[in-house]
Scaffold this motif. Structure first.
Motif, PDB file in Angstrom:
ATOM      1  N   GLN A   1      73.300  31.906  47.931  1.00  0.00           N
ATOM      2  CA  GLN A   1      73.844  30.770  48.763  1.00  0.00           C
ATOM      3  C   GLN A   1      75.255  30.913  49.657  1.00  0.00           C
ATOM      4  O   GLN A   1      75.187  30.325  50.366  1.00  0.00           O
ATOM      5  CB  GLN A   1      74.469  29.682  47.379  1.00  0.00           C
ATOM      6  CG  GLN A   1      75.844  29.901  46.795  1.00  0.00           C
ATOM      7  CD  GLN A   1      75.721  30.911  45.978  1.00  0.00           C
ATOM      8  OE1 GLN A   1      74.748  31.782  45.680  1.00  0.00           O
ATOM      9  NE2 GLN A   1      76.625  30.779  44.839  1.00  0.00           N
ATOM     10  N   HIS A   2      75.737  32.080  49.216  1.00  0.00           N
ATOM     11  CA  HIS A   2      77.092  32.366  50.112  1.00  0.00           C
ATOM     12  C   HIS A   2      77.357  33.813  49.940  1.00  0.00           C
ATOM     13  O   HIS A   2      77.184  34.281  48.911  1.00  0.00           O
ATOM     14  CB  HIS A   2      78.205  31.530  49.910  1.00  0.00           C
ATOM     15  CG  HIS A   2      79.178  31.758  50.773  1.00  0.00           C
ATOM     16  ND1 HIS A   2      79.258  31.212  52.147  1.00  0.00           N
ATOM     17  CD2 HIS A   2      80.605  32.346  50.567  1.00  0.00           C
ATOM     18  CE1 HIS A   2      80.214  31.488  52.929  1.00  0.00           C
ATOM     19  NE2 HIS A   2      81.067  32.105  51.786  1.00  0.00           N
TER      20      HIS A   2
ATOM     21  N   SER B   1      79.711  35.312  52.693  1.00  0.00           N
ATOM     22  CA  SER B   1      80.869  35.361  53.678  1.00  0.00           C
ATOM     23  C   SER B   1      80.340  36.432  54.765  1.00  0.00           C
ATOM     24  O   SER B   1      79.599  37.021  54.714  1.00  0.00           O
ATOM     25  CB  SER B   1      82.358  35.963  53.083  1.00  0.00           C
ATOM     26  OG  SER B   1      82.328  37.377  53.098  1.00  0.00           O
ATOM     27  N   ASN B   2      81.054  35.999  56.058  1.00  0.00           N
ATOM     28  CA  ASN B   2      80.929  36.835  57.227  1.00  0.00           C
ATOM     29  C   ASN B   2      81.567  38.287  57.064  1.00  0.00           C
ATOM     30  O   ASN B   2      81.537  39.008  58.432  1.00  0.00           O
ATOM     31  CB  ASN B   2      81.520  35.889  58.438  1.00  0.00           C
ATOM     32  CG  ASN B   2      80.462  35.003  58.832  1.00  0.00           C
ATOM     33  OD1 ASN B   2      79.271  35.088  58.999  1.00  0.00           O
ATOM     34  ND2 ASN B   2      81.173  33.824  58.829  1.00  0.00           N
TER      35      ASN B   2
ATOM     36  N   SER C   1      73.895  39.120  56.841  1.00  0.00           N
ATOM     37  CA  SER C   1      72.672  38.380  56.254  1.00  0.00           C
ATOM     38  C   SER C   1      71.494  38.048  57.216  1.00  0.00           C
ATOM     39  O   SER C   1      71.659  37.638  58.320  1.00  0.00           O
ATOM     40  CB  SER C   1      73.288  37.021  55.527  1.00  0.00           C
ATOM     41  OG  SER C   1      73.585  35.992  56.502  1.00  0.00           O
TER      42      SER C   1
ATOM     43  N   GLN D   1      71.141  34.299  59.089  1.00  0.00           N
ATOM     44  CA  GLN D   1      72.163  34.216  60.053  1.00  0.00           C
ATOM     45  C   GLN D   1      71.400  34.950  61.345  1.00  0.00           C
ATOM     46  O   GLN D   1      71.356  34.221  62.744  1.00  0.00           O
ATOM     47  CB  GLN D   1      73.431  34.733  59.804  1.00  0.00           C
ATOM     48  CG  GLN D   1      74.513  34.288  60.700  1.00  0.00           C
ATOM     49  CD  GLN D   1      76.006  34.668  60.428  1.00  0.00           C
ATOM     50  OE1 GLN D   1      76.501  35.542  61.053  1.00  0.00           O
ATOM     51  NE2 GLN D   1      76.461  34.334  58.960  1.00  0.00           N
TER      52      GLN D   1
ATOM     53  N   ASN E   1      80.703  25.319  61.172  1.00  0.00           N
ATOM     54  CA  ASN E   1      80.086  24.218  60.418  1.00  0.00           C
ATOM     55  C   ASN E   1      79.749  22.926  60.897  1.00  0.00           C
ATOM     56  O   ASN E   1      79.305  21.888  60.216  1.00  0.00           O
ATOM     57  CB  ASN E   1      81.090  24.189  59.156  1.00  0.00           C
ATOM     58  CG  ASN E   1      81.327  25.375  58.671  1.00  0.00           C
ATOM     59  OD1 ASN E   1      80.490  25.959  57.885  1.00  0.00           O
ATOM     60  ND2 ASN E   1      82.434  26.034  58.754  1.00  0.00           N
TER      61      ASN E   1
ATOM     62  N   THR F   1      85.103  30.497  57.005  1.00  0.00           N
ATOM     63  CA  THR F   1      84.797  31.102  55.871  1.00  0.00           C
ATOM     64  C   THR F   1      83.148  30.680  55.770  1.00  0.00           C
ATOM     65  O   THR F   1      82.262  31.554  55.332  1.00  0.00           O
ATOM     66  CB  THR F   1      85.427  30.553  54.596  1.00  0.00           C
ATOM     67  OG1 THR F   1      86.813  30.965  54.719  1.00  0.00           O
ATOM     68  CG2 THR F   1      84.794  30.738  53.337  1.00  0.00           C
ATOM     69  N   TYR F   2      82.632  29.407  56.026  1.00  0.00           N
ATOM     70  CA  TYR F   2      81.558  28.926  55.688  1.00  0.00           C
ATOM     71  C   TYR F   2      80.358  29.309  56.858  1.00  0.00           C
ATOM     72  O   TYR F   2      79.129  28.861  56.582  1.00  0.00           O
ATOM     73  CB  TYR F   2      81.469  27.470  55.274  1.00  0.00           C
ATOM     74  CG  TYR F   2      82.106  27.296  54.002  1.00  0.00           C
ATOM     75  CD1 TYR F   2      81.455  27.456  52.778  1.00  0.00           C
ATOM     76  CD2 TYR F   2      83.289  26.821  53.897  1.00  0.00           C
ATOM     77  CE1 TYR F   2      82.007  27.037  51.627  1.00  0.00           C
ATOM     78  CE2 TYR F   2      83.783  26.537  52.770  1.00  0.00           C
ATOM     79  CZ  TYR F   2      83.112  26.679  51.496  1.00  0.00           C
ATOM     80  OH  TYR F   2      83.822  26.675  50.167  1.00  0.00           O
TER      81      TYR F   2
ATOM     82  N   ASN G   1      76.642  30.221  56.937  1.00  0.00           N
ATOM     83  CA  ASN G   1      76.114  30.112  55.421  1.00  0.00           C
ATOM     84  C   ASN G   1      74.498  30.520  55.316  1.00  0.00           C
ATOM     85  O   ASN G   1      73.685  29.882  56.299  1.00  0.00           O
ATOM     86  CB  ASN G   1      76.556  28.645  54.856  1.00  0.00           C
ATOM     87  CG  ASN G   1      75.810  28.759  53.465  1.00  0.00           C
ATOM     88  OD1 ASN G   1      74.729  28.202  53.343  1.00  0.00           O
ATOM     89  ND2 ASN G   1      76.555  29.144  52.410  1.00  0.00           N
TER      90      ASN G   1
END
Length: 389
Positions: A72-73, A75-76, A80, A83, A103, A281-282, A285
């Motif tokens: 689900q997450h 971080s950068n 991933s 993305q 976001n 942060t998000y 995602n």
């Protein structure tokens, strides 16, 4: 909880920044939404342009659910797959070079502003940081983007503002030329001013802005937060204007219902931001990006042509309605001008009759899901006709 219990708790516990309509949404499918008390509505809002595939589209639900079961997450700080897949689709479809994911639309525009200022100061000097935006524009509600927004009503109470913004009247080429000076680093605009009343820019003005950017080494920023991702019948609205921006911001429809925004960078700006210059942060995602991949895969050329056909069909229907004087906008982003009726009253009456619509200045604004059927368009127009009558 029933409708009244939800409304009461909302009023007690949630900050009153929204003038909510008298409907509590419970579930939906496609362009139909059902309230907690069981009433069905035709949706001409798409969550203000977010639900581009409508409510709970099967393919979209499957894509985000599959990703939720994996990760689900993360971080950068790590790579991933969702993305990079979303970035690959965006760059291949536009010819632009790189993507930054955030976001929201305001966050995307913040990144664009920072990039333009870094470009100006590193290329031409520390004083090169002024950005020209348009009167009647809307770019967000953060301190930078609210300053970029050329509407006084959004500025009330929040001084002092960020320095370095100048405003040009939309479609006034001579004024735009006069505002460009040695301190200017960028010109920023929406191709259709959404919150400003669904007003299309003049193609000659847009082309003139691009030319000024080329001549003076300015960054040409196009805000596609509301107009992008198929909303106008093109993947991005700037395609109608025969221009190639240096920066394109996007959000809303890209996630199909999940919060995601971002910035597309052309050759001039794709390597301006370095590690430590910006981040979130998000942003990017994996679940939101899985939704974006599904959206971008679905919105192909055939899909976009169908959006254009639906737009023409809906415009023709709207222009026959009582009190309607004109219809502005592109694709399924339309503004309906009225005579003898007030837009807020029409919106309220339409909701009572089973249709969800919006306002933009003194117009009724329509942003239906791009997947809306012709039958649902007919149903919605009939309800709007009743509300206008």
């Amino acid at each position: 909880m029933n409708k009244e219990e939800i409304k009461k708790l909302d009023q007690e516990k949630i900050v009153g920044t929204y003038s909510r309509y008298d409907m509590v949404a419970d579930h939906g499918k496609g362009a139909k939404c059902v309230s907690v008390d069981g009433k069905e509505y035709i949706d001409f809002t798409a969550g203000i342009g977010v639900n581009c595939l409508g409510f709970c589209d099967d393919g979209w639900v499957e894509a985000v659910t599959a990703q939720l079961k994996k990760l689900q997450h993360v971080s950068n700080l790590f790579y991933s797959e969702p993305q990079v897949k979303a970035a690959d689709l965006l760059t291949k479809r536009t010819g632009l070079k790189k993507v930054f994911f955030g976001n929201s639309g305001a966050e995307a525009n913040e990144a664009a502003i920072k990039t333009a200022r870094k470009y100006g100061t590193t290329q031409r000097g520390v004083h090169v940081n002024k950005i020209i935006s348009l009167a009647n524009s809307f770019h967000g509600r953060t301190m930078a983007t609210i300053t970029a927004t050329g509407q006084e009503k959004y500025h009330k109470f929040f001084t002092p503002f960020l320095e370095g913004f100048k405003y040009c009247e939309a479609n006034n080429i001579e004024q735009l030329k006069s505002l460009v000076d040695d301190d200017t680093c960028a010109i920023m605009m929406e191709m259709v001013q959404g919150e400003g009343g669904v007003l299309d820019l003049d193609p000659d003005f847009v082309k003139a802005a691009e030319q000024l950017c080329h001549e003076h080494d300015l960054v040409f920023i196009v805000d596609e937060v509301q107009t992008g991702i198929g909303r106008t019948g093109k993947l991005f609205a700037y395609e109608y204007f025969d221009v190639t921006p240096d920066i394109v911001t996007f959000a809303k429809g890209i996630g199909g219902g999940l919060p995601i925004g971002g910035v597309l960078f052309g050759e001039k700006c794709c390597d301006v931001l370095k590690p430590g210059d910006h981040g979130t942060t998000y942003g990017g995602n994996p679940v939101a990006c899985a939704g974006a991949v599904e959206v971008l895969t679905r919105i192909d050329d055939a899909f976009l042509k169908e959006v254009q056909k639906k737009s023409a069909y809906l415009k023709d229907k709207l222009q026959t309605l009582p009190h309607v004087t004109s219809v502005s906008g592109l694709g399924l982003m339309l503004g309906v001008s009225l005579e003898g009726k007030e837009a807020p009253d029409v919106v309220k009456k339409a909701l009572e009759e089973g249709l969800m619509v919006l306002t933009a200045k003194d117009k009724v604004r329509l942003l239906p899901p791009l997947t809306i059927t012709y039958d649902e368009i007919d149903q919605g127009v009939e309800i709007l006709k009743k509300a206008l009558s």
